[in-house]
Each structure stands twice: as C-alpha cells, then as structure tokens.
Scaffold this active site. Sequence first.
Site, PDB file in Angstrom:
ATOM      1  N   GLY A  21       0.828  -1.202   0.000  1.00 37.38           N
ATOM      2  CA  GLY A  21       0.000   0.000   0.000  1.00 37.38           C
ATOM      3  C   GLY A  21       0.857   1.244   0.000  1.00 37.38           C
ATOM      4  O   GLY A  21       2.051   1.207   0.325  1.00 37.38           O
ATOM      5  N   GLY A  58       0.448   5.876   0.192  1.00 39.83           N
ATOM      6  CA  GLY A  58      -0.395   7.051   0.322  1.00 39.83           C
ATOM      7  C   GLY A  58       0.433   8.309   0.216  1.00 39.83           C
ATOM      8  O   GLY A  58       1.609   8.283  -0.188  1.00 39.83           O
ATOM      9  N   GLY A  59      -0.172   9.423   0.578  1.00 37.77           N
ATOM     10  CA  GLY A  59       0.495  10.703   0.443  1.00 37.77           C
ATOM     11  C   GLY A  59       1.739  10.825   1.300  1.00 37.77           C
ATOM     12  O   GLY A  59       2.710  11.478   0.917  1.00 37.77           O
ATOM     13  N   PHE A  60       1.750  10.211   2.474  1.00 43.17           N
ATOM     14  CA  PHE A  60       2.853  10.386   3.407  1.00 43.17           C
ATOM     15  C   PHE A  60       3.586   9.091   3.715  1.00 43.17           C
ATOM     16  O   PHE A  60       4.538   9.106   4.471  1.00 43.17           O
ATOM     17  CB  PHE A  60       2.341  10.955   4.736  1.00 43.17           C
ATOM     18  CG  PHE A  60       1.881  12.372   4.636  1.00 43.17           C
ATOM     19  CD1 PHE A  60       2.584  13.294   3.893  1.00 43.17           C
ATOM     20  CD2 PHE A  60       0.736  12.777   5.291  1.00 43.17           C
ATOM     21  CE1 PHE A  60       2.168  14.603   3.805  1.00 43.17           C
ATOM     22  CE2 PHE A  60       0.302  14.090   5.210  1.00 43.17           C
ATOM     23  CZ  PHE A  60       1.019  15.006   4.464  1.00 43.17           C
ATOM     24  N   VAL A  91       3.536   1.157   2.694  1.00 43.52           N
ATOM     25  CA  VAL A  91       3.320   0.042   3.613  1.00 43.52           C
ATOM     26  C   VAL A  91       3.896  -1.223   2.983  1.00 43.52           C
ATOM     27  O   VAL A  91       3.629  -1.524   1.806  1.00 43.52           O
ATOM     28  CB  VAL A  91       1.826  -0.159   3.938  1.00 43.52           C
ATOM     29  CG1 VAL A  91       1.651  -1.287   4.952  1.00 43.52           C
ATOM     30  CG2 VAL A  91       1.232   1.134   4.483  1.00 43.52           C
ATOM     31  N   ASP A 127     -10.546  10.489   9.017  1.00 44.97           N
ATOM     32  CA  ASP A 127     -10.248  10.000   7.666  1.00 44.97           C
ATOM     33  C   ASP A 127     -10.854   8.614   7.436  1.00 44.97           C
ATOM     34  O   ASP A 127     -10.165   7.676   7.025  1.00 44.97           O
ATOM     35  CB  ASP A 127      -8.735   9.961   7.452  1.00 44.97           C
ATOM     36  CG  ASP A 127      -8.356   9.968   5.969  1.00 44.97           C
ATOM     37  OD1 ASP A 127      -9.228  10.297   5.138  1.00 44.97           O
ATOM     38  OD2 ASP A 127      -7.212   9.630   5.653  1.00 44.97           O
TER      39      ASP A 127
END
Length: 872
Positions: A541, A543-545, A548, A661
């Site tokens: 995975g 994401g923006g920051f 994973v 979120d």
Amino acid sequence: MPSPPISLRSLDLHPSTRIPHGSITCFSMALLLQHALHLFFLLVPLRHHRTAAVQIATEFVYPNFTASSINYIEKDNIFLTSPSSIFSATLSSDAPQSPFIFSILHTPTSTVVWSANLGSPAPYTSVLSLSPAGLSISLSNGSLLWFTPPLPRPIAALRLLDSGNLLLLDDVNNSLWQSFEHPTDTLLSSQRLPVGASLSTSTGDYHLLVTADDAVLLWVNQQYWRLSADPRSIKYHHEPTSFMAANDSGLYLISATGRASYGLKLPNANHQFMRLESGGQFRFLDYSGNRSGLAEELLVPISACDLPLSCRALEVCTLQRKGITCNCPVSFAGSTAGGCVPADSSALASISNCAMEPAYRSLGNGVEYFANKFLKPSSSGGNLSSCQTLCSRNCSCLGFFYKNSSRSCFLVNNQIGSLLGSRNQEVFDSSEGYVKITALSQLGSSRSPNLIPILLTSIVVFLALLIAGIYWRRRKRMSGYRTSPKFVTLKLWASPTRDSIFTGDGFVSGDPDEICILDLPTRFTYAELIAATNNFRTKIGAGGFAEVFKGDLPDKTSVAVKRINGGASGIQGKKKEFLTEIAVIGSIHHVNLVRLRGFCAEGGHRLLVYDFMNRGSLDRSLFVPEAPLLEWDKRMNIAIGVARGLAYLHSGCDRKVIHCDIKPENILLHSSGSVKISDFGMAKLMSTDQSGLFTTMRGTRGYLAPEWLTNTAISDKTDVYSYGLVLLEIIRGRKNWSMVAEGWSIGSTGVGDIRYFPMIALEMHEKGRYLDLADRRLEGRVREEEVGKVVRVALCCLHEDPVRRPTMNEVAAMLDGTIAVEQPRPEGLGFLRVYGRGFLFSGESGKIKSSSSRSCSVFSQYLSSQEVSGPR
C-alpha cells in the site's frame, strides 16, 4: 435516541397479588393433617415411605410447614410450584437417601436456578422448616445448617412466583426476604443484580461482580473479562451503574435513571437465564422446553484461552483451529499433581514458605498472563531487577511479568493460573515472565543460580542506557529516553513550533515533537525492520505520506510496516502525523482497531509496525472487479465492526478520538472475518470540553463532512458523516462518485453518464425502492427490508446538521438490531441534491466543471478540497 428497549416494569421485584387470606382458615385443618403425616413418616420404617401421599402446594405455603427428602420422595422432592408450574421449590438430590440442596428449579427442564445451601448439601434426614421467624434447614441433632437472616416482622407466607423469585411475606403482603436479592450462580431474565452484588460458583473461586461502571469476571480477585471491553458490547451513556439486568434483547448495565450505560446484545430473543459455570464461563442460556437440556446462546469470554484455568497452572494455552493445546513452558515439566513445575529439583514457591530467599525461573519467550490486559502495573519506570525486588518483598507474589517497552511491572498474587501463547496476544505487548521458586538443594542460600540471568540482563540494560545517555548528551539536536514513574518520553525532532496535542494518559505539549505515552509499544531498530521486510521488498500500500510493506518478525508473525516518507506537505506534517499515530493507536486497544505492535524512530527513519491483515483494505473487495464478491452478511459484519471501532474511539477512551479519515482504504480485512480501522495519522484527540474547532482541514476528498467548510465545530459527528458515505458504498459496491453509466437519471440535468449515489439513495428512499440500491452482483441474495434498514441508517448519518446525526454507538445498535432504526429527515438532506446536480466530471481531465454558478463558490471547495491522506 432512546436507550435500548429494556422494560423496567418487567424487572419489578415486589409482588402485587395479595395472599388469599380466606384460604388460611381452610388450610389450618390441612396443616394439622400434614403434621400428623410428618410424624407418621418419622415412625414408620423407611421401606413404607414410598406409599405415602403428600400434597404439593401451589404458590403459597404457610408457617409451621416442614419438608424433608423422605416425605416428598414420590414427588421428586418438590413441595411448592409457582402459579403456572414454571418453577418449583424442591429438595434436590442425586438419589434417594442422599444429601439434598434446597433449590428452585425450572420445572420443564429440571434446571436449578437458585440454591440455598449449594456448597453444603444437607443429609437426607435433615428438615426444611418455615416458621414465623424465618426459613431454615435443620440437621437431625437440631443444629441449623442454613437459615434466613433475622427479619423485622413475623412471616405470614412463603410464595413462589412465575418469575422464579421466592419470597417471604408479612401479613400485609410486603416482602421481608427474597431469593432474587441473594443470588448464587444464576441470574434470571427478570432479576436485577445491583452494584456491589455478585454471582459466585459453589467453590467461591469465580465471581461476576457489578461495579459502578462495569461488570467484571474475577478468579481469586484476578480479572479476566469485563463487559465494557467485550468486542460485542455497546456503550450508550456515561451514567453510573445502578444494577445489571436483562431483557429479550440482551444484557445491560442500567443507571438510576433507567438508561443503559453498556449493553451486550444476544443472538436471539428467547434467553431465560445466565449462569456462571464452575470453570469460569458466563453463559447465556435458553430453556429447551423439555428435559433434554439447554440450548446455549452466548458465552463470555469469547476465547477459550482467556479463562484463568483454560489449561492447568503454568501451562501455555494456544488456540488452534479446533480447540486449544496446552504445553508447559521451556525448562518446565508436567507435574503428577497437575500443572507445570521446574524441570530440575527446584519447587514453586508458595505463600507459606515466604521466609525463604526466593529465586526466579524464566517462563521463556512468547508467553503472557491472562490478567495482565486488565491489570494496572504495580510499578512503572523501573527495570527488571526492581520488578523482581518488588515481588520478593511481597509474600503473596508468586511471579511477575516485566514489559521492556514501557518499563511496567505486573505482579501475580495469591495463585497462578494458565498462560497465553503468542497467538492469543492480540492486546498484549511482549513481556518477560518469571515465577518465584525455591531451590530445594539450597534452602539456606541467599541466592539462586537462576538469578544470574536476571542480574546479567539488568547490568546489560544499565550499561546500554548509560552509553546511550552519554551519546545523546553529546548530540544536542536530539534527545533519547527520559523516564519518570508514569511516562516514557520520546523527543523525536527539535522544533520551535507550539501546537499542543493531547493523548490519553500522555501528551504532546510545548514542543510538539515531545510525546509522553504510558505503556509504550515495542521499539524496533531500523536494521530489524529492514530484515523483517527483506529490505522493503513487498509493497502492499501507499499514500500521500507513507508506504506500507509486508514483513515477518523473528517469531514468524506477519506484520505491516508503514514507512513515513517525504511528500508535498513537508517534513513538519510528517512529524506531526507520526507523533499522532503513536499517541492514538499506541494507547488504545479494541478488536476493531488495528494494533500497533511497535515503532522505529532512528535517525531520519520513522516507521510504524502493525498487525498484518491478509485481505487488504475494503476498497479492494468492493471496487476491484477481480476480487471475490462480498456477500451481504459479510458486508454487514464489516459495517457493524467499523461502527463499533469508531464508537470505542468516540466514547470508550479516556479522551475522545476523532479519526478524521474514515474511508474504505482505511478499513482492513482478514480472512478470519475480522475488520479493523487503520491509519490514525489524521486523528484528533480531544477532551470532553473541547470545542473541536480545527484550524487545518483533514480528511479525504469525497468523504469530508460539510462542517469542514462552514467554520462549524468539528466533533465525533464528523466521523459519523464519513461513515455514512462508506456505508452507502458498502451497499452499492461502487464509489459514491462514479463515471460508469448505470441508467440513473440525475434530476433534470439530463446527465446520464455520471451519478452521485447519496442523492440517488435519498430519492430511492423517498420512493421506497431500496432493492434497486443494492449491489447488482448480489443478484437478489438480499431482502429489500434489510437494504432499507441500512440505507436509512446511512442517510441518518448524512444529515447536514451534525446534531441530528446519531452517535456511532447508536449506529452500531441500529445495524445489529438492538434499537429501532430512526427515519432520516428530508429537510436535513436536501444538500445531497445540490451536490449531485451541481457538478459534471470530465472523464479525461478529472477536473470539476460547475453547472451552477451559485453553488460553485462553496461546493467546488468541498469537492476539490486537498486530499491530505491516502491509502495506507
């Protein structure tokens, strides 16, 4: 929103029916005859007793009445029945001429629901007597085995109700004593268990105790279950408990105002009683209606290894697919007396040999004690040696567990039960366990060789801390560990910014990069995580920051390693996110929240280690065509699990946690059926009196609540709104904004190639066409009323006014059927039509085009707001 449907009227303990006084005169002659018969039974040889005929009374018996297992033997020792013969009073025995117990039975099934002398059966020659002074069991020598306490007025009658309650009444029908106020191991459905009262097994080892804020199960004063921590429980209100009771929908803790604080919903509505079994399980049971037995409904605790004696003492209980396995720890062997003992000549210490100098034997790696997840540490901030000293000074201490990550010491006092294997440690962090022993060959010695490993460990830890302290003092840019009796403090970065963030028992204040956390999770080195992830080889995975990766720890446990990386928001955003996530998830535990196993803060590396969920996130199961189809019942299990996890964040923690979120990407699934909320980087921790007004927008485009744009205070209802949007996506199996044409007509715009599903859901709700909203791939394998219930819950969550939205506790209760589903208010949902009709999407550019100049200024902000969080 009303409390769960519990009828206090049905729990009334005071009888309203008066004694038929006219029958007392008629009964006097029968009473004389009864005494004569009783005398006859005592004089006639025993072999003639079976020919005697004794009348069984209905509802009432009166003073000067006596009964024994001799004269009622033909009637199964029953001498009194309730008006409808549902319950009966009896002298229960296993066989003729055997000891008896004065009991109340459920007559159709012969199930004992109350006992007077459960722990002390009376010899068969004993007599039960009712006098104006009380009810008693007397032995043949005239001494009393059991009796009711002194009463303020003479007794006029003994009465048995159809509720199973046995009462002693005065001459005006007031209750002087009742069995419901003196429970044994069973609680009937119409019975209250007040604060301070308890159920107990006949041996007295296990207790179910009701406290002012919970109901707990205890084994020799060691807690192994509590209602508020059960993953199936629902929290309703913050009021002190007055009593525990049950109705047809479940078990509840009820306040003095009649409202429920916690509840545990039962699988069906036919339960009749609850029993604390001899092995420590608390069972919810249903009468079968015949003598064949009982049908079990619900059992707590859930896991077989959560019982204090799931295995024998010091055996390690490990859950398997079918049942459990029990094995002795390393360096221990089975004992002929039961349980495990040291494999050498040493013996386990006991309270009686406290004067001897103790030694300690390690329990090995991967074991934990069942009570530690509910037990507050005996001390914090010390080292392994100080924990051992604390146990040595306490005669009742038989062992201890020490957690290196939090420097917490847990003592095991009075008696040791079984242990938990590593597979069962969902809410535990790793710890070292030791039991106190006595070396038989060195009874006079002040030391034992087994103490050497502990001392060596203490010395190594001390030297490591000393070296680390010197190193970090030389580097003024960073700080290492500072300890106090309560907190472990991390300084991860130096920053002049001031922006306080509160966390449960800890805080980030003053310097926003300083965080204090009680019971910190395990700290990994960067090298350890490189090895665990095979140099970050398998990405699962991003994401923006963060990214994973899948990893495996040395004990073969699979984990998900989240690596915080650079992004558009800059280093400051990353630091705050990392701090927040440790603060939130590191201090809370719930079956529907992903567990933080540890972290790494080494140099510029910031990593978080979570339990691995092998089915990935919910968006993959819902939106990827190649993924296996989620059937309706699985979707509802996911929806209820997420609702319960959010309810715990909002009302089950010391401080309210707002996730900020909620979206399918942050809902993780496992092949075992478990569902967990993840990604707490955007979370906001608030005290109960904080306004909740944020200065920075948080969340993901498409799931943001309207209040983000209107300067309205942000509260837990913001999560409720996002959850409502996710719930609609669970129903349809598609994103709420879709470019796929499905034949929907959006209002009068004539646009057929796009749709905003929340608006369509509102329109179909108004038309009563719920089945049209369900995922078409289900092909009719769901009933319209089931879809309708979930759609109504989702729309209630989407009310524009946050005050009108239900709490997540109420959402979970509506979805699982505990309380009735509310009707959404159309006047609070009109804005969904504006969202649905206000914009067209260009399939090529993905940019928003306004079809309404009036709405553009506001709603373009809503739809194009910065996406500050991505899939984890």
